[in-house]
Design a protein around this motif. Structure first.
Motif, mmCIF file in Angstrom:
data_model
loop_
_atom_site.group_PDB
_atom_site.id
_atom_site.type_symbol
_atom_site.label_atom_id
_atom_site.label_comp_id
_atom_site.label_asym_id
_atom_site.label_seq_id
_atom_site.Cartn_x
_atom_site.Cartn_y
_atom_site.Cartn_z
ATOM 1 N N UNK A 133 47.853 -4.918 130.856
ATOM 2 C CA UNK A 133 47.964 -6.394 130.708
ATOM 3 C C UNK A 133 46.852 -6.984 130.360
ATOM 4 N N UNK A 134 45.443 -6.800 130.807
ATOM 5 C CA UNK A 134 44.313 -7.670 130.216
ATOM 6 C C UNK A 134 44.086 -7.502 128.692
ATOM 7 N N UNK A 135 44.413 -5.961 128.512
ATOM 8 C CA UNK A 135 44.213 -5.639 127.056
ATOM 9 C C UNK A 135 44.970 -6.229 126.177
ATOM 10 N N UNK A 136 46.070 -6.354 126.526
ATOM 11 C CA UNK A 136 47.389 -6.831 125.525
ATOM 12 C C UNK A 136 47.268 -8.244 125.531
ATOM 13 N N UNK B 268 44.280 -13.155 132.966
ATOM 14 C CA UNK B 268 45.636 -12.844 133.392
ATOM 15 C C UNK B 268 45.631 -11.473 133.880
ATOM 16 N N UNK B 269 44.440 -10.840 133.548
ATOM 17 C CA UNK B 269 44.345 -9.625 134.289
ATOM 18 C C UNK B 269 43.960 -9.519 135.884
ATOM 19 N N UNK B 270 43.189 -10.423 136.285
ATOM 20 C CA UNK B 270 42.893 -10.833 137.631
ATOM 21 C C UNK B 270 44.233 -11.407 138.373
ATOM 22 N N UNK B 271 44.613 -12.276 137.713
ATOM 23 C CA UNK B 271 45.848 -12.948 138.559
ATOM 24 C C UNK B 271 47.022 -11.808 138.398
ATOM 25 N N UNK C 290 38.922 -6.918 135.113
ATOM 26 C CA UNK C 290 39.640 -7.454 136.438
ATOM 27 C C UNK C 290 39.889 -6.382 137.297
ATOM 28 N N UNK C 291 40.093 -5.006 137.172
ATOM 29 C CA UNK C 291 40.087 -4.195 138.078
ATOM 30 C C UNK C 291 38.792 -3.843 138.810
ATOM 31 N N UNK D 259 48.723 -0.693 135.034
ATOM 32 C CA UNK D 259 49.556 -1.946 134.551
ATOM 33 C C UNK D 259 48.405 -3.008 134.378
ATOM 34 N N UNK D 260 47.450 -3.148 135.146
ATOM 35 C CA UNK D 260 46.360 -4.196 134.908
ATOM 36 C C UNK D 260 45.715 -4.113 133.775
#
Length: 478
Positions: free
Chosen positions: A424-427, A450-453, A402-403, A420-421
């Protein structure tokens, strides 16, 4: 069999050791080959790194178990990989040149000229953990092949693979890895082609082979029975999930660093042509071999599906060609394992540890240490090669893709937002796996989305806050 296997291995060792003649004894050369690698070498190295023991052992075992529905893994993986390359690879190479960084984490944390130390360290730690798991899976795949074909204990094949990886890393770093990858990619595709032709010929040709496959109940169904959702919705989720698995390549440091070694950004198209021609041909043959294995091998209780290819080779081929197959499997495991070890070493020495470690001797020592850790993990781990690779692949992709994607789209974020991104994506991907939903839809799909969002919302909030601040400042000035 043993002679043909040893001849191939000695050829790989010689090619890797020869790269020492071009080594410049600098960190930039050890980890990026001074960004001087030709397009065809980059393409073959990247594809050999991507198509690893996971393909010879994991994918063929998965196809043997699942049947024709496994074709969506192939189609999704290749198409997703290609879609990612249209926008990311060239920009990643340009960002590496612009920042002067030698690691994947370094490039991501310096993309817009910032110096996000905490982000770089976090990406380095996550990379190290998942890439170690990935490397262990490759060594395990080599161990399984030697166990079936030579009767050696599982640990011995893993240990042999680790030894060769250390030789490559000590000889010339990533240049040795790339040179041997090119040679190994040739052996890999020849070995797979030999086994596919032999399997079809023994069944009397393509038409009889297809008829026998259709004779296995449910084996040639286009979709698996256990979809997450019923009907078309479940089928679409299943296919799109594997599309994201291919797209996840941009989150793999060990693959993306290959494109960072390219001698010019303008040569990216040539490198991609080599990459996708080989990728498509090899994956088609691997899927074909996996399907045909169902006819040759009895699906008895306790049979390890990931041993399908070496077992099938032993039944169909003369000893010398079985040695070639074994060399192909070992080549696949080593081409990825040495890439993973070097990426782990870069994460450790360049991203995680404080200070700037420049001595090549210390870089080589870190590579040996990483290889030893991967070997221990391979020996004591009980998961399947397929499961370990998909878990590592999806975890890395959900954390980093995502990053990287949003960077390529031109967006800028604060260090806290970027960190945080990653979390988030990993979680999300980890939760998906813990809920056991990864059997229905690849967990990298929700992780990346979700990471991109998250980053898109963060950017919208930034823009809104900046707009309000600008409006307030304008009103105050009036």
């Amino acid at each position: 069999m043993l002679i043909s296997f040893i001849v191939c291995l000695l050829a790989f060792v010689f090619i890797g050791a020869a790269s020492a003649w071009k080594s410049r004894s600098t960190k930039q050369d050890y980890y990026l080959a001074s960004a001087s690698v030709k397009p065809w070498l980059v393409g073959l190295s990247a594809v050999a790194t991507n198509n690893s023991g996971y393909m010879f052992i994991g994918v063929i075992g998965y196809t043997y178990s699942q049947g024709l529905s496994a074709i969506w893994l192939m189609l999704g993986w290749i198409c997703g990989d290609f879609l990612a390359s249209l926008y990311v690879h060239k920009r990643m190479r340009a960002a590496a040149e612009r920042s002067g960084e030698v690691s994947y984490a370094g490039v991501l944390s310096h993309w817009h000229g910032q110096n996000f130390v905490s982000l770089q360290r976090l990406i380095g730690i996550v990379s190290l953990l998942f890439l170690l798991t990935y490397a262990a899976a490759q060594l395990m795949a080599g161990g399984k092949a030697l166990h079936v074909l030579l009767g050696w204990p599982l640990w011995s094949g893993a240990a042999m693979g680790a030894l060769f990886v250390c030789i490559y890393c000590y000889s010339g770093g990533i240049r040795a890895s790339i040179w041997t990858d090119a040679a190994q990619s040739i052996v890999m595709i020849v070995a797979m082609a030999v086994l596919l032709v032999a399997a079809v010929s023994h069944l009397g040709g393509m038409q009889p082979a297809i008829e026998q496959l259709h004779g296995v109940p449910g084996y040639m169904d286009w979709m698996p029975k256990d979809l997450l959702l019923p009907g078309a919705a479940g089928a679409v989720l299943f296919v799109v999930g594997w599309l994201f698995a291919g797209f996840s390549v941009i989150g793999q440091p060990h693959v993306m660093v290959r494109f960072m070694t390219l001698n010019s950004t303008g040569n990216m198209q040539q490198a991609k042509i080599w990459y996708y021609l080989w990728f498509t041909a090899f994956y088609c043959m691997a899927t074909g071999v996996g399907l045909l294995a169902k006819i040759y091998l009895s699906d008895t209780a306790g049979f390890d599906a990931e041993l399908a290819l070496p077992t099938m080779a032993q039944e169909l081929l003369p000893a010398a060609l079985v040695g070639l197959i074994l060399a192909g499997i070992f080549a696949a495991t080593m081409s990825t394992a040495d890439s993973l070890v070097l990426s782990c070493s870069a994460a450790l020495t360049h991203d995680i540890l404080p200070g700037n470690i420049e001595k090549v001797g210390l870089l080589k020592l870190s590579s040996v240490l990483v290889t030893a850790l991967a070997l221990v993990l391979a020996i004591f781990n009980k998961q399947s090669v397929f499961g370990m690779v998909v878990m590592a692949w999806s975890g890395l992709a959900s954390a980093f893709a995502p990053l990287l994607l949003m960077h390529c789209l031109g967006y800028k974020f604060s260090e806290r937002q970027a960190i945080a991104a990653v979390f988030t994506g990993f979680s999300v991907a980890l939760l998906w796996r813990l809920l056991d939903w990864h059997n229905y839809v690849y967990e990298g799909f929700p992780g990346i989305v979700i990471g991109v969002l998250f980053l898109w919302v963060a950017k919208a909030i930034n823009d809104l806050a900046t707009g309000k601040l600008a409006a307030t400042s304008s009103g105050a000035s009036r």
